[in-house]
Design a protein around this motif. Structure first.
Motif, PDB file in Angstrom:
ATOM      1  N   ALA A 294       0.838  -1.202   0.000  1.00 54.04           N
ATOM      2  CA  ALA A 294       0.000   0.000   0.000  1.00 54.04           C
ATOM      3  C   ALA A 294       0.870   1.249   0.000  1.00 54.04           C
ATOM      4  N   THR A 295       1.911   1.238   0.816  1.00 52.33           N
ATOM      5  CA  THR A 295       2.818   2.378   0.873  1.00 52.33           C
ATOM      6  C   THR A 295       3.569   2.546  -0.437  1.00 52.33           C
ATOM      7  N   MET A 296       3.983   1.434  -1.010  1.00 56.28           N
ATOM      8  CA  MET A 296       4.699   1.498  -2.284  1.00 56.28           C
ATOM      9  C   MET A 296       3.809   2.090  -3.369  1.00 56.28           C
ATOM     10  N   ILE A 297       2.537   1.655  -3.406  1.00 58.09           N
ATOM     11  CA  ILE A 297       1.589   2.192  -4.395  1.00 58.09           C
ATOM     12  C   ILE A 297       1.329   3.675  -4.131  1.00 58.09           C
ATOM     13  N   THR A 298       1.121   4.012  -2.849  1.00 60.29           N
ATOM     14  CA  THR A 298       0.830   5.401  -2.484  1.00 60.29           C
ATOM     15  C   THR A 298       1.981   6.324  -2.860  1.00 60.29           C
ATOM     16  N   PHE A 299       3.200   5.947  -2.501  1.00 56.26           N
ATOM     17  CA  PHE A 299       4.339   6.830  -2.724  1.00 56.26           C
ATOM     18  C   PHE A 299       4.693   6.954  -4.196  1.00 56.26           C
ATOM     19  N   ILE A 300       4.619   5.863  -4.949  1.00 59.36           N
ATOM     20  CA  ILE A 300       4.953   5.962  -6.369  1.00 59.36           C
ATOM     21  C   ILE A 300       3.914   6.802  -7.097  1.00 59.36           C
ATOM     22  N   THR A 301       2.638   6.665  -6.673  1.00 59.98           N
ATOM     23  CA  THR A 301       1.576   7.496  -7.269  1.00 59.98           C
ATOM     24  C   THR A 301       1.786   8.954  -6.896  1.00 59.98           C
ATOM     25  N   TYR A 302       2.049   9.196  -5.604  1.00 54.41           N
ATOM     26  CA  TYR A 302       2.260  10.564  -5.132  1.00 54.41           C
ATOM     27  C   TYR A 302       3.445  11.226  -5.828  1.00 54.41           C
ATOM     28  N   GLU A 303       4.586  10.548  -5.854  1.00 56.17           N
ATOM     29  CA  GLU A 303       5.793  11.148  -6.415  1.00 56.17           C
ATOM     30  C   GLU A 303       5.609  11.517  -7.884  1.00 56.17           C
ATOM     31  N   ASN A 304       4.997  10.630  -8.644  1.00 56.05           N
ATOM     32  CA  ASN A 304       4.824  10.898 -10.071  1.00 56.05           C
ATOM     33  C   ASN A 304       3.816  12.021 -10.321  1.00 56.05           C
ATOM     34  N   ILE A 305       2.696  12.000  -9.600  1.00 54.63           N
ATOM     35  CA  ILE A 305       1.681  13.037  -9.804  1.00 54.63           C
ATOM     36  C   ILE A 305       2.175  14.389  -9.299  1.00 54.63           C
TER      37      ILE A 305
END
Length: 319
Positions: A294-305
């Motif tokens: 969940a954290t990996m998905i959240t952070f990769i989504t956050y960083e890119n957006i």
């Protein structure tokens, strides 16, 4: 009178200076990351909560022998819908929590940097910014987490007619009717302690990013690759979860409508007396299985957006 006026003006100037560091891009990116990861992994959250609240003293809470058994039992007795009990408040809570957290954290961090985002901060400063951001976020979102916990702890195949909620709004109304405003802040104290979880996670994550960028000889705000973001997010989450998990068990038990405690200390005392130290780590395996991806998905989504939105924002005047 003049001194007072000057003092007020200075305070207003500081307030506006802080507001200049608040960027909606971090809010939008955080909201997106929290929403995507929650939709993907909510079933594991349901199982984690049910493991956490089971203390072996009540038949109102089902007992599962393991993660596989939990999945099979919930599917057999409750169907697919059982895996998504409490999904709406979880999505609202996770999206708003991540959005607000990233918003507050980056605003506070930039304020500490005095507007110079290229200035590296030390571990203590990262910890301070993350702690403050976590406290502000929890104050605004705790009611949502109470609702989510109670909806996740509804078992359609058991006699729970005393506490049945038809949805998020119905749960909010009934909690207020039964417990008033205080009902929305059950578990707030251990939750406040749990701010340390996010603080440790962000400190480790930021330190790894900064050290990696220093190693590469690039700016600390440089965009990293997918592998780097995923690796740093996973490591930081594992470290934070291993050190702060007990508060999540206590918070979930305080929010559980099937059992009543007089407060956080009473919950800690009863957990220790009846279950020993292991009681504080119930559901940890499921939690790690859920929160790490969940954290990996959240952070990769956050960083890119966030990088995309901030880049668009910088280029806007030129257009």
């Amino acid at each position: 009178m003049t001194a007072t006026t000057t003092s007020i003006q200075n305070q207003l100037r500081k307030d506006f200076e802080f507001l200049n560091h608040v960027k909606y891009e971090h809010l939008v990116a955080g909201l997106s990351g929290g929403l995507v990861s929650t939709l993907c992994l909510h079933p594991l959250d349901v199982i984690k909560i049910r493991f956490a609240v089971h203390d072996g003293r009540t038949d109102l809470t089902p007992k599962y022998s393991g993660i596989t058994n939990a999945f099979a039992t919930i599917y057999t007795k409750e169907g697919y819908r059982g895996f998504y009990r409490g999904c709406t408040p979880n999505c609202v809570g996770a999206a708003s929590s991540w959005g607000l957290y990233f918003l507050f954290y980056n605003a506070i961090k930039t304020f500490i940097q005095k507007g110079n985002t290229q200035l590296p901060l030390g571990p203590g400063q990262h910890l301070l910014a993350a702690t403050q951001a976590g406290a502000f976020t929890l104050l605004l979102t705790n009611p949502v987490w109470v609702v989510k916990t109670r909806l996740c702890l509804q078992y359609s195949y058991m006699d729970t007619t005393k506490h049945i909620y038809s949805g998020m709004y119905d749960c909010l109304v009934k909690i207020y009717t039964q417990d008033g405003i205080r009902g929305y802040y059950k578990g707030f104290l251990p939750g406040l302690f749990g701010v340390s979880h996010g603080a440790i996670q962000f400190m480790v994550y930021e330190e790894m990013k900064n050290r990696y960028n220093k190693y590469r000889g690039t700016s600390i705000t440089s965009k990293l690759g997918t592998v780097e973001y995923l690796s740093f997010a996973a490591i930081s989450k594992l470290i934070a979860a291993a050190t702060t998990y007990p508060y999540q068990v206590i918070r979930a038990r305080l929010q559980n409508q099937h059992h009543s405690y007089s407060g956080a200390f009473d919950c800690i005392s009863q957990t220790w007396n009846y279950e020993g130290g292991r009681g504080f780590y119930k559901g940890l395996g499921t939690n790690l299985l859920r929160v790490t991806p969940a954290t990996m998905i959240t952070f990769i989504t956050y960083e890119n957006i966030s990088h995309f939105l901030l880049k668009q924002s910088r280029e806007l005047p030129a257009g």
